[in-house]
Design an enzyme around this catalytic site. Structure first.
Site, short mmCIF file in Angstrom:
data_model
loop_
_atom_site.label_atom_id
_atom_site.label_comp_id
_atom_site.label_asym_id
_atom_site.label_seq_id
_atom_site.Cartn_x
_atom_site.Cartn_y
_atom_site.Cartn_z
N GLY A 14 0.84 -1.26 0.03
CA GLY A 14 -0.09 0.14 -0.08
C GLY A 14 0.97 1.28 -0.06
O GLY A 14 2.18 1.16 0.36
N LYS A 20 -2.02 0.03 5.30
CA LYS A 20 -1.54 -1.32 5.22
C LYS A 20 -1.09 -1.73 6.59
O LYS A 20 -1.18 -3.25 6.73
CB LYS A 20 -0.41 -1.17 4.03
CG LYS A 20 0.76 -0.30 4.66
CD LYS A 20 1.63 -0.14 3.36
CE LYS A 20 2.97 0.69 3.72
NZ LYS A 20 2.46 2.09 3.85
N ALA A 40 10.11 -4.79 14.06
CA ALA A 40 10.11 -3.30 13.33
C ALA A 40 11.28 -3.11 12.78
O ALA A 40 12.62 -3.52 13.26
CB ALA A 40 10.04 -2.58 14.64
N HIS A 58 2.32 3.62 16.54
CA HIS A 58 2.21 2.03 16.11
C HIS A 58 2.41 1.20 17.40
O HIS A 58 1.95 0.30 17.58
CB HIS A 58 3.57 1.83 14.88
CG HIS A 58 3.05 1.83 13.83
ND1 HIS A 58 2.80 1.00 12.91
CD2 HIS A 58 2.91 2.85 12.96
CE1 HIS A 58 2.63 1.22 11.58
NE2 HIS A 58 2.57 2.77 11.62
#
Length: 183
Positions: A14, A20, A40, A58
Protein backbone atom coordinates in the site's frame (compact mmCIF):
# COMPACT_ATOMS: atom_id res chain seq x y z
CA UNK A 1 -3.28 -26.46 14.53
CA UNK A 2 -2.90 -24.36 11.39
CA UNK A 3 -5.72 -24.61 8.84
CA UNK A 4 -4.18 -25.91 5.60
CA UNK A 5 -6.48 -23.65 3.54
CA UNK A 6 -5.54 -20.48 5.42
CA UNK A 7 -2.69 -18.41 3.99
CA UNK A 8 0.56 -18.87 5.85
CA UNK A 9 2.52 -15.99 4.27
CA UNK A 10 0.79 -12.72 3.38
CA UNK A 11 2.25 -9.62 1.72
CA UNK A 12 0.33 -6.39 2.38
CA UNK A 13 1.17 -3.58 -0.05
CA UNK A 14 0.00 0.00 0.00
CA UNK A 15 0.93 3.63 -0.31
CA UNK A 16 1.70 6.08 2.44
CA UNK A 17 -1.06 6.29 5.05
CA UNK A 18 -3.16 3.78 3.09
CA UNK A 19 -3.96 1.64 6.13
CA UNK A 20 -1.58 -1.20 5.24
CA UNK A 21 -0.17 -1.57 8.76
CA UNK A 22 -3.62 -1.68 10.34
CA UNK A 23 -4.72 -4.25 7.76
CA UNK A 24 -1.65 -6.37 8.52
CA UNK A 25 -2.28 -6.13 12.26
CA UNK A 26 -5.86 -7.36 11.80
CA UNK A 27 -4.65 -10.28 9.67
CA UNK A 28 -2.13 -11.45 12.25
CA UNK A 29 -4.74 -11.33 14.97
CA UNK A 30 -4.53 -8.04 16.85
CA UNK A 31 -7.93 -8.71 18.41
CA UNK A 32 -7.27 -12.29 19.53
CA UNK A 33 -4.85 -11.53 22.35
CA UNK A 34 -2.50 -14.23 21.10
CA UNK A 35 1.26 -13.57 21.28
CA UNK A 36 2.69 -12.12 18.08
CA UNK A 37 6.28 -11.27 17.24
CA UNK A 38 6.31 -7.76 15.78
CA UNK A 39 9.47 -7.12 13.78
CA UNK A 40 10.13 -3.39 13.58
CA UNK A 41 12.53 -2.42 10.80
CA UNK A 42 12.74 1.35 11.20
CA UNK A 43 15.55 3.29 12.78
CA UNK A 44 14.75 6.20 15.03
CA UNK A 45 16.46 9.51 14.47
CA UNK A 46 16.15 11.62 17.65
CA UNK A 47 16.04 14.75 15.49
CA UNK A 48 12.98 13.54 13.52
CA UNK A 49 9.99 14.21 15.78
CA UNK A 50 7.45 13.34 13.07
CA UNK A 51 8.92 9.86 12.57
CA UNK A 52 9.17 9.33 16.34
CA UNK A 53 5.46 10.16 16.60
CA UNK A 54 4.58 7.63 13.88
CA UNK A 55 6.60 4.93 15.64
CA UNK A 56 4.92 5.83 18.95
CA UNK A 57 1.45 5.51 17.36
CA UNK A 58 2.33 2.03 16.09
CA UNK A 59 3.65 0.99 19.51
CA UNK A 60 0.62 2.10 21.53
CA UNK A 61 -1.88 0.31 19.32
CA UNK A 62 -0.09 -3.06 19.59
CA UNK A 63 -1.67 -5.51 22.03
CA UNK A 64 0.25 -6.13 25.26
CA UNK A 65 0.71 -9.79 24.27
CA UNK A 66 2.87 -8.83 21.30
CA UNK A 67 6.63 -8.68 21.67
CA UNK A 68 8.86 -6.49 19.54
CA UNK A 69 12.09 -7.36 17.80
CA UNK A 70 13.93 -4.38 16.34
CA UNK A 71 16.16 -5.13 13.37
CA UNK A 72 17.74 -1.69 13.84
CA UNK A 73 19.49 -3.11 16.90
CA UNK A 74 21.72 -5.25 14.69
CA UNK A 75 19.77 -8.40 13.90
CA UNK A 76 19.20 -8.89 10.18
CA UNK A 77 15.63 -9.50 9.05
CA UNK A 78 16.37 -12.85 7.38
CA UNK A 79 18.15 -13.99 10.53
CA UNK A 80 15.20 -12.96 12.70
CA UNK A 81 12.82 -14.92 10.47
CA UNK A 82 15.03 -18.00 10.67
CA UNK A 83 14.89 -17.82 14.46
CA UNK A 84 11.48 -19.13 15.43
CA UNK A 85 8.03 -19.86 14.12
CA UNK A 86 5.77 -17.60 16.20
CA UNK A 87 3.09 -15.66 14.33
CA UNK A 88 5.13 -12.75 12.98
CA UNK A 89 4.36 -9.32 11.53
CA UNK A 90 7.16 -7.44 9.73
CA UNK A 91 6.53 -3.71 9.38
CA UNK A 92 7.90 -2.59 6.99
CA UNK A 93 10.08 -3.65 4.10
CA UNK A 94 10.62 -0.10 2.83
CA UNK A 95 12.45 0.89 6.00
CA UNK A 96 14.33 -2.45 5.91
CA UNK A 97 15.49 -1.77 2.34
CA UNK A 98 16.50 1.79 3.22
CA UNK A 99 18.56 0.55 6.17
CA UNK A 100 20.21 -2.10 3.98
CA UNK A 101 21.04 0.49 1.32
CA UNK A 102 22.46 2.80 3.98
CA UNK A 103 24.54 0.00 5.55
CA UNK A 104 25.99 -0.98 2.17
CA UNK A 105 26.42 2.64 1.09
CA UNK A 106 24.57 1.48 -2.02
CA UNK A 107 22.73 4.68 -2.99
CA UNK A 108 25.13 5.41 -5.82
CA UNK A 109 25.93 1.79 -6.69
CA UNK A 110 24.34 -0.19 -9.54
CA UNK A 111 20.89 -1.73 -9.24
CA UNK A 112 21.07 -5.24 -7.87
CA UNK A 113 23.88 -4.49 -5.41
CA UNK A 114 21.70 -5.77 -2.57
CA UNK A 115 20.61 -8.93 -4.39
CA UNK A 116 22.40 -11.26 -1.92
CA UNK A 117 20.54 -9.68 1.04
CA UNK A 118 17.26 -9.76 -0.90
CA UNK A 119 17.88 -13.43 -1.79
CA UNK A 120 18.41 -14.20 1.92
CA UNK A 121 15.17 -12.46 2.83
CA UNK A 122 13.10 -14.14 0.11
CA UNK A 123 14.49 -17.54 1.13
CA UNK A 124 13.68 -16.88 4.80
CA UNK A 125 10.12 -15.85 3.88
CA UNK A 126 9.69 -18.91 1.65
CA UNK A 127 10.91 -21.22 4.42
CA UNK A 128 9.10 -19.54 7.32
CA UNK A 129 7.19 -22.31 9.14
CA UNK A 130 4.58 -20.17 10.93
CA UNK A 131 2.10 -17.41 10.13
CA UNK A 132 3.88 -14.46 8.57
CA UNK A 133 2.52 -11.08 7.48
CA UNK A 134 4.80 -8.62 5.67
CA UNK A 135 4.06 -4.93 5.11
CA UNK A 136 5.67 -3.12 2.18
CA UNK A 137 5.16 0.19 0.41
CA UNK A 138 3.89 0.23 -3.14
CA UNK A 139 5.77 3.18 -4.60
CA UNK A 140 5.72 2.48 -8.32
CA UNK A 141 2.31 4.01 -9.05
CA UNK A 142 3.26 7.66 -8.72
CA UNK A 143 5.56 10.26 -10.12
CA UNK A 144 8.98 9.12 -11.31
CA UNK A 145 11.43 10.33 -8.64
CA UNK A 146 13.66 13.19 -9.71
CA UNK A 147 16.80 11.84 -8.05
CA UNK A 148 18.82 8.76 -8.92
CA UNK A 149 18.57 7.52 -5.32
CA UNK A 150 14.78 7.90 -5.42
CA UNK A 151 14.55 5.96 -8.68
CA UNK A 152 16.91 3.31 -7.31
CA UNK A 153 14.77 2.83 -4.19
CA UNK A 154 11.57 2.68 -6.26
CA UNK A 155 13.06 0.07 -8.58
CA UNK A 156 14.58 -2.02 -5.78
CA UNK A 157 11.42 -2.06 -3.64
CA UNK A 158 9.36 -2.91 -6.72
CA UNK A 159 11.62 -5.87 -7.54
CA UNK A 160 11.56 -7.00 -3.89
CA UNK A 161 7.77 -6.77 -3.75
CA UNK A 162 7.45 -8.83 -6.96
CA UNK A 163 9.71 -11.56 -5.59
CA UNK A 164 7.90 -11.66 -2.27
CA UNK A 165 4.51 -11.73 -4.01
CA UNK A 166 5.60 -14.93 -5.75
CA UNK A 167 6.78 -16.40 -2.44
CA UNK A 168 3.62 -15.53 -0.49
CA UNK A 169 0.32 -17.39 -0.44
CA UNK A 170 -1.70 -14.17 -0.32
CA UNK A 171 -1.06 -10.62 -1.53
CA UNK A 172 -3.25 -7.64 -0.63
CA UNK A 173 -3.15 -4.08 -1.91
CA UNK A 174 -4.52 -1.47 0.49
CA UNK A 175 -5.84 1.72 -1.11
CA UNK A 176 -7.69 4.41 0.86
CA UNK A 177 -8.12 1.99 3.75
CA UNK A 178 -9.64 -0.74 1.61
CA UNK A 179 -7.89 -4.04 0.93
CA UNK A 180 -8.06 -5.63 -2.50
CA UNK A 181 -6.91 -9.23 -2.85
CA UNK A 182 -4.36 -9.60 -5.64
CA UNK A 183 -3.46 -13.22 -4.93
Amino acid sequence: MHDAAAPRRTLVLGGARSGKSGQAESLIGAATGEPVRYVATSRLDPADADWAQRVHEHRVRRPATWFTVETASGAGLAEVLRDGSAPTLVDDLGTWLTAEMDAADAWELPRGTLDPRVDELVDAVTDYPGRLVLVSPEVGLGVIPETRSGRLFRDEIGALNARLARACDEVLLVVAGLAVTLK
